[in-house]
Design a protein around this motif. Sequence first.
Motif, PDB file in Angstrom:
ATOM      1  N   MET A 174      14.689  64.297  35.478  1.00 56.35           N
ATOM      2  CA  MET A 174      16.094  64.113  35.091  1.00 56.35           C
ATOM      3  C   MET A 174      17.018  64.827  36.082  1.00 56.35           C
ATOM      4  O   MET A 174      18.227  64.810  35.938  1.00 56.35           O
ATOM      5  CB  MET A 174      16.303  64.618  33.664  1.00 56.35           C
ATOM      6  CG  MET A 174      15.401  63.877  32.677  1.00 56.35           C
ATOM      7  SD  MET A 174      15.267  64.695  31.090  1.00 56.35           S
ATOM      8  CE  MET A 174      16.817  64.229  30.359  1.00 56.35           C
ATOM      9  N   PHE A 175      16.411  65.452  37.055  1.00 59.52           N
ATOM     10  CA  PHE A 175      17.142  66.081  38.163  1.00 59.52           C
ATOM     11  C   PHE A 175      18.226  67.033  37.687  1.00 59.52           C
ATOM     12  O   PHE A 175      19.353  67.045  38.182  1.00 59.52           O
ATOM     13  CB  PHE A 175      17.681  65.010  39.120  1.00 59.52           C
ATOM     14  CG  PHE A 175      16.691  63.920  39.292  1.00 59.52           C
ATOM     15  CD1 PHE A 175      15.477  64.184  39.906  1.00 59.52           C
ATOM     16  CD2 PHE A 175      16.913  62.675  38.752  1.00 59.52           C
ATOM     17  CE1 PHE A 175      14.500  63.211  39.995  1.00 59.52           C
ATOM     18  CE2 PHE A 175      15.940  61.698  38.843  1.00 59.52           C
ATOM     19  CZ  PHE A 175      14.736  61.965  39.463  1.00 59.52           C
ATOM     20  N   GLY A 176      17.849  67.816  36.667  1.00 58.08           N
ATOM     21  CA  GLY A 176      18.733  68.876  36.212  1.00 58.08           C
ATOM     22  C   GLY A 176      19.809  68.430  35.248  1.00 58.08           C
ATOM     23  O   GLY A 176      20.559  69.232  34.729  1.00 58.08           O
ATOM     24  N   SER A 177      19.904  67.129  35.003  1.00 57.54           N
ATOM     25  CA  SER A 177      21.002  66.664  34.163  1.00 57.54           C
ATOM     26  C   SER A 177      20.488  66.102  32.847  1.00 57.54           C
ATOM     27  O   SER A 177      19.663  65.196  32.820  1.00 57.54           O
ATOM     28  CB  SER A 177      21.782  65.578  34.892  1.00 57.54           C
ATOM     29  OG  SER A 177      22.619  64.905  33.989  1.00 57.54           O
TER      30      SER A 177
END
Lengths: 86, 663
Positions: free
Chosen positions: A16-19
């Motif tokens: 989720m690449f941090g999001s």
Amino acid sequence: MDYKETVKKYIIKNFMFGSTEFLENFNYDTSFMESGVLDSTGFLELVNHLEEIYKIEIKEEDLVPENFDTIENINKYLSNRLSSVK
Amino acid sequence: MCGICGIINFEDSSYPDIEKLKKMMQYLYHRGPDSGGYYRDKTVAFGHTRLSIIDFETGDQPICNENKTLWIVYNGEIFNYVELREELQSFGHIFQTKSDTEVIVHAYEQWGIECLNRFNGQWAFALWDINKREVILSRDNYGICPLYYTKLNNIFYFASEIKSIFVNREIRREFDPEGIKELLTFWNPVAPRTIFSDINLIPPGHYIKITKNGFKSEPYWDLSSHVNCKKTKIQTTQDKIEILKEKLIKAVRLRFSRSDVPVGAYLSGGLDSSIISAIINQFTSAPLKTFSVSFEDKDFDETIYQKQIADKLGTEHHTIKVDYKSIGEIFPKVIWHTEQPVLRTAPAPLFLLSNLVNDLGYKVVVTGEGSDEIFAGYDIFKEAKVRQFIAKDPDSKIRIRLLEKLYPWMKRNPNAVLSFSSGFFKKNLHIDDFFFSHRLRWNTTSSIQYLLNRDMIQTINTYDPVDKLLSMLPDQTGQWDLTAKTEWIEIVTLLSSYLLSAQGDRMLMAHGVEGRFPFLDADVTGYANSFLPEDKLNGLTEKFLLKKAFRNMIPEEITKRPKQPYRAPDAASFFYGKAVSWMKDILNEKVIKEAGVFNPKTVYKFILKCGSCSGLNMSHTDNMRIVAILSIMLIYHLFISYNGFEEKLENIKYIKKIDLLKK
């Protein structure tokens, strides 16, 4: 031992690449498949990662959604596997 | 093919600006580098850049009728123009040229808008009817030739490419958030929508009538009756094979012979392009040049099959070898021509290939596009069939094993681990759902939306692209079989806007090469759609009757090989070795914020992930993610913040200048 937070961090970072904005209620019970966090090849990436980090070999018959589709399930699976190793 | 553009202004207070039109034409130079022409009166200004293929001497445009009350600019080919011309002459029409362009003018005079259904070909044109004071814009039924439009302050603009419309600086250039959501669901926005909020695309099989009172878009052709014809069992299988063979041979010959310049063929190594080349070889006397893409990465390469067919047919074969770096470096130029974001790099090698074709002095190629749609060739047809079979008894251990037959070509084959992938493919098993075949794919693609910023997510939150598609469904689809449904979805969402445009017309025309597509011949598609589903997908054998029809003409290795969709390396093209140099210009935090699509922090973390593995062995979704990010940001960079418009423009060689306002 509890693996939930470690696994959650990995999932958020790597898939989720941090999001988490897109998934407001992302939690331990969220199904990766239902929510689209992982595609079918993403699961293989997840499994490779777990094998590497926890120095275990995950057998083909264990590769079912019941073991890997939520953080909770992964936690259960890892707890079982890693306690039996010791 | 050619480039067309125009300005239409019914207001009496001002006239169409000829200098503006010439500038619009300059941005279509690559589509028609041979010559240019324009027409202007008080209401319309039409421009045309010409790629000369038929009738060099008198075919320059714009062209008019006998009494100069109808004017046309046209891009495309009407392959049955010879027959139509004879028919029109018998009605007393007098022709000034030998071109297919003039046939459209007289056909419109004779039959009105109904003429569109008599054309067998590929076209986009604008026709100015001075007596009726109306302009007709039209596009062919499968959407091979592009045609965009917008309206601003009662002035209507149209062009073959968006960049030509954007020459008019007052036209708003911004992303359409709903277009972004359609892209990140279906792989591209569905016509008339584009990625830009103020630019529309004429849907395939439609025409637009523009009058003083405004404009209206109408279909002249009904795809649904084509996809789901009355399936009859009257003909025997052998009859069908013979008739199909006859029709396809005729379609190929028409496309090969109706040209005043030599025609080449693309050879992918798959069934469809092999069939076309084999037909040319056997049924025409001309020597054949064939062109192929080969890949350094063996996972994508089909050289061995390309060589087999080229050797068998004895063609003069040319190949361009593509590696990661060549895709990565050329990508911004590719996006300048696709004019829409993409989720795959697959157009890039075709951009390089048309350059090779142009270098070798060729202007026209035939390709195999369309066969996968009309003969159920894509894997998604099989996936849907297998899932439908599983849905009838989801707990069956035997049924689930059929999943192993899917995607044998896929390197990271999800079915390698059956027990696991079955969970994935067993999702959404509602067989009454019209979109049964595509739901899984759309769900997977939608997860790219995680990268969007908070504002964008909120803006598109309530918009459901699938609902929109549902509203486009024809009446009475209840009796359609799964193959017909899957075909309809593939054609409506992907064929025109992606395959024939971003991966087709745009990549070809970037280097002044025209594509011709025998499988999309009206006679061939019409006949194929009278087939029973099992004539197309028989068990899990795709293109069943097509293979039978041509098995004696092409090597067995080609008919028997597993189907491999045309693909190109994605993430690795940008990250292998060293990340491509242009990336830093479009991916800095400031520009990402300005563009207003992505969350810069999320993008940053994702880019780190891509870099850490050199773009290799990434999941399918991650590969789509990186191409989506780069292409959306390139669209912003090239079109919205206007950097692409600084490129040097070529001067058009004007052959025909008709300006009724010039004193």
